[in-house]
Scaffold this motif. Structure first.
Motif, PDB file in Angstrom:
ATOM      1  N   GLY A 186      59.300  49.569  66.741  1.00 24.68           N
ATOM      2  CA  GLY A 186      58.341  50.449  67.422  1.00 24.68           C
ATOM      3  C   GLY A 186      57.350  51.118  66.481  1.00 24.68           C
ATOM      4  O   GLY A 186      56.851  52.207  66.761  1.00 24.68           O
ATOM      5  N   GLY A 187      57.063  50.458  65.369  1.00 28.23           N
ATOM      6  CA  GLY A 187      56.187  51.067  64.375  1.00 28.23           C
ATOM      7  C   GLY A 187      54.766  50.539  64.407  1.00 28.23           C
ATOM      8  O   GLY A 187      54.383  49.820  65.330  1.00 28.23           O
ATOM      9  N   SER A 188      53.994  50.914  63.389  1.00 31.68           N
ATOM     10  CA  SER A 188      52.621  50.441  63.257  1.00 31.68           C
ATOM     11  C   SER A 188      52.455  49.684  61.944  1.00 31.68           C
ATOM     12  O   SER A 188      52.973  50.102  60.912  1.00 31.68           O
ATOM     13  CB  SER A 188      51.638  51.614  63.276  1.00 31.68           C
ATOM     14  OG  SER A 188      50.355  51.173  62.856  1.00 31.68           O
ATOM     15  N   PHE A 189      51.693  48.586  62.000  1.00 34.37           N
ATOM     16  CA  PHE A 189      51.471  47.775  60.792  1.00 34.37           C
ATOM     17  C   PHE A 189      50.435  48.407  59.872  1.00 34.37           C
ATOM     18  O   PHE A 189      50.205  47.924  58.772  1.00 34.37           O
ATOM     19  CB  PHE A 189      51.074  46.340  61.156  1.00 34.37           C
ATOM     20  CG  PHE A 189      49.847  46.258  62.008  1.00 34.37           C
ATOM     21  CD1 PHE A 189      48.580  46.347  61.447  1.00 34.37           C
ATOM     22  CD2 PHE A 189      49.947  46.097  63.385  1.00 34.37           C
ATOM     23  CE1 PHE A 189      47.441  46.285  62.224  1.00 34.37           C
ATOM     24  CE2 PHE A 189      48.815  46.037  64.172  1.00 34.37           C
ATOM     25  CZ  PHE A 189      47.559  46.130  63.592  1.00 34.37           C
ATOM     26  N   SER A 190      49.788  49.486  60.341  1.00 36.37           N
ATOM     27  CA  SER A 190      48.812  50.166  59.495  1.00 36.37           C
ATOM     28  C   SER A 190      48.885  51.656  59.775  1.00 36.37           C
ATOM     29  O   SER A 190      48.463  52.119  60.837  1.00 36.37           O
ATOM     30  CB  SER A 190      47.404  49.635  59.777  1.00 36.37           C
ATOM     31  OG  SER A 190      46.465  50.330  58.969  1.00 36.37           O
ATOM     32  N   ALA A 191      49.431  52.409  58.848  1.00 38.21           N
ATOM     33  CA  ALA A 191      49.710  53.827  59.109  1.00 38.21           C
ATOM     34  C   ALA A 191      48.574  54.722  58.670  1.00 38.21           C
ATOM     35  O   ALA A 191      48.064  55.522  59.442  1.00 38.21           O
ATOM     36  CB  ALA A 191      50.998  54.240  58.413  1.00 38.21           C
TER      37      ALA A 191
END
Lengths: 471, 471
Positions: free
Chosen positions: A418-423
């Motif tokens: 559930g994350g993002s590939f670009s923070a």
């Protein structure tokens, strides 16, 4: 074209040939530039005239300020490099209103000093603060080490002025905390990496300068105890944790190698090292108790002592003075030099996962990395309080395909959690393939429609953020 | 068309004729609706199908949730009224991550209760909380009484799902605090008042529930002392002021007239009455001192006592229990009934100026109002800590031209003071002429370009937010 540019900004501010050198390299080394010319406007009106000329002639324009990005967002080949560095005025600081009105070319650390002179802070901070400029910070919605308490750049800006791709100046220089008058163009331009226009000026929020800091290096047995420490500190201080940064053993070792004067935080080496800082904003937090200790430091020391007694902590050192505190920050802020300066090829990945999923992310990556490049070594640093992990990898060979395979593996595991590939580093060019592979299709189509609507000739920082349609 | 709509949502969820009654009036009385039909989808997929059908047939769609807006944003004539009220599930509350995943049709006060059951709060609050729904709250970027501490709706949402004007579903349901992957479509859709699509679902931020509140009514001689009180309280508590609300004498009097059970805050009537509330988030703020008083209350009482001794305060009453606190809130939250329920014609103006310019704004308005309508009476309530003034005016006659002249005078003075003509209620239709007259030309053109790009057939809530081009 060069004559016309010279007519706008003056011949000395149009750099060609070797005079462009300063803007042709950037320090990751992966994104060299070869611009048509570097143009250095001195005012918003000059920026607008340059953009109008570019729009009329279909010439690409790549805005650049401090050029400290890690994603290749400022690479310019055959384009005008538009440098904001001459527009570097802090126009106004209004301490009562807690705002600063500044040009895009103001260096972040200059902004820090100007705010501190008024007993305020502009809380955004990261390693490149001595070179990064406000324009780039806004255009990339930069993050850094104080996001936990103060938010991203987006949360620290009340208003902007920008030149749109048609050369018109949009004035959104609001100083208000409430303004609901149509679509939020500010939040659209912030983080657009210069592809929808050039931010030229901003109204920044300032915050009260904490009356005191308490800062420590802490070693814990597992990331579970790290989270426990974060939660207990937030509880004890009512949410005053400013920084909660993760550095593994090989990071500490690499930092020592960087300079013989650099020292490890503890006599013994530990696998999981944290830098924690709490900031005291209320007078009650800095009024010394009967023991002479100010409450903010007492909260930190008591929390650490309790956890040590309970066997949840391996080691802890609390900074006893400002120079010890500065040394802790310096170690953390050397991240980019540590990662990029080893001489080994690097796969850079700036990801975010829910804070309680960081350990699982590491565990899942280990076998995947082994399978792709058995000689690879992760060199990680993380804003652990945000779940923001800079999962860089020292590769055993310089090979674009293997690097991309590592990035794909990272994306797989990040999205599974559930994350993002670009923070916080943005897309630039370095994460274009991630955008193409992973971004919601409908969102990508909407972004392209907005780009087309505002920049029909495609002159503003082309080839960045949005992957080609056929990808 | 009705058959097709019935096929999508079921015949019982397509209301025509008298069955539309509930959606034909709204309580300002200024914006009656006469929709083609009221359609009540039960899922995002049904919303998408309705929008696709509308887009194919060029049928306007007006989304509505709680229908408590004050700017006419939901007026529908000859359009499909798309009611989100059936999509009212709170899907998940994750206390550790401090998030809630909810449908657009969840009523705000239901969200409050669900959060409180987990010892958390969703801090957004205002008078209409018992009817307003999350979808409308997001679409208007609603403000309210706790913005001072917690921000606007925009600051309280991590992710959204929405149906775009082409009927496609965009999934931006991030739970992360850091995500820089392309243009920020979330912030574009939040506050767009349904003109760029329909928000169907959201990830909301929850906050720790304060361990205790201290709440008081305070009368001060001038607005200068009010600001001093705010600053001293922020200083004493380290920024724990949750609400700082202004109510003038005629507001208090009107509140008493509303219901004989309503009482004035003080024995004597005062011109400037404030409701102030501070919230304690850290344990140290609720650990009773030697005198048995918890620190958060002591901070408030001490600050008030000091100012009273210095002659800076006329009167103060601290709530001694929760029912006294509730009565203070009830008085403030009766604002809309007070303003709209007098039977007199109302000119509504929701503006923001810098906090230290509110007194000047009032002073400038007095002669202008006298000149336009000598029988008019301002009926003001303000989120004073945000500089957000609801400058409503009871007019002596119902006359659109005079009302608009009042609004123009308000705009003049607001913009002269660096303020916004629309702070938290949005544009809808009520402030279209303000947008046409006052919004930056370039910003307006960019908004129109974005609208055209995302909604080329102009089906989503047409006639709202963006004034006609020939204005």
């Amino acid at each position: 074209m060069l004559d016309k540019l010279s007519a706008i900004v003056g011949a000395t501010n149009v750099m060609t040939g070797d005079a462009r050198a300063r803007w042709m390299t950037e320090w990751t080394g992966y994104f060299p530039s070869d611009p048509l010319a570097v143009v250095r406007p001195g005012s918003t009106e000059e920026v607008a005239q340059v953009i109008r000329l570019a729009n009329e002639t279909g010439t690409p324009v790549v805005p650049v300020s401090g050029n400290t990005g890690l994603a290749g967002g400022t690479q310019a080949v055959g384009a005008i490099t538009l440098s904001l560095d001459r527009m570097n005025k802090i126009h106004e600081i209004r301490p009562d209103a807690r705002i600063a009105i500044v040009d895009a070319g103001v260096i972040l650390s200059d902004m820090h000093q100007a705010a501190e002179a008024e007993s305020l802070i502009f809380p955004l901070t990261f390693g490149a603060k001595g070179s990064a400029m406000i324009g780039g910070v806004l255009s990339t919605n930069a993050g850094g080490s104080n996001v936990l308490r103060y938010g991203n750049t987006r949360d620290l800006v009340l208003g902007i002025e920008a030149v749109l791709p048609n050369g018109e100046v949009v004035n959104l220089m609001s100083e208000l905390h409430k303004d609901n008058s149509g679509y939020n163009l500010r939040h659209l331009l912030v983080g657009a990496e210069g592809t929808l226009g050039v931010i030229t000026r901003a109204v920044l929020k300032l915050m009260p300068k904490p009356r005191a800091y308490a800062t420590a290096m802490v070693a814990v047995p597992t990331l579970e105890q790290a989270l426990l420490l974060l939660n207990r500190l937030q509880e004890a201080t009512g949410g005053a944790v400013e920084a909660f940064e993760y550095m593994p053993r090989n990071y500490i070792e690499a930092h020592k190698r960087l300079n013989p004067a650099n020292r490890a935080p503890f006599d013994e080496m530990h696998d999981i090292n944290l830098m924690v800082e709490v900031g005291a904003t209320a007078p009650r937090d800095v009024t010394p108790g009967p023991d002479g200790v100010v409450p903010i430091a007492a909260h930190l020391e008591q929390t650490l002592a309790d956890m040590f007694e309970q066997g949840l902590l391996l080691d802890a050192v609390v900074a006893q003075n400002d120079s010890q505190r500065q040394a802790m920050w310096e170690r953390r802020e050397a991240a980019a030099e540590i990662v990029m300066g080893s001489g080994r090829p690097v796969s850079n990945n700036d990801i975010a996962v829910p804070v309680d999923k960081v350990a699982e992310f590491f565990a899942r990556m280990t076998p995947r990395l082994d399978a792709l490049d058995p000689g690879a070594e992760p060199i990680v640093v993380a804003h652990l309080g945000d779940g923001n992990v800079h999962y860089a990898v020292w590769m055993s060979v310089e090979d674009a395909r293997t690097k991309d395979a590592v990035t794909e593996a990272v994306e797989d595991e990040v999205l599974r959690l559930g994350g993002s590939f670009s923070a916080e580093h943005g897309i630039g060019q370095g994460k274009l393939s991630s955008m193409a592979r992973r971004k919601d299709r409908v969102a990508l189509a909407a972004m392209r429609a907005i780009k087309q609507a505002l920049d029909p000739n495609g002159i503003m920082n082309p080839g960045k953020v949005l992957p080609p349609v056929n990808d």
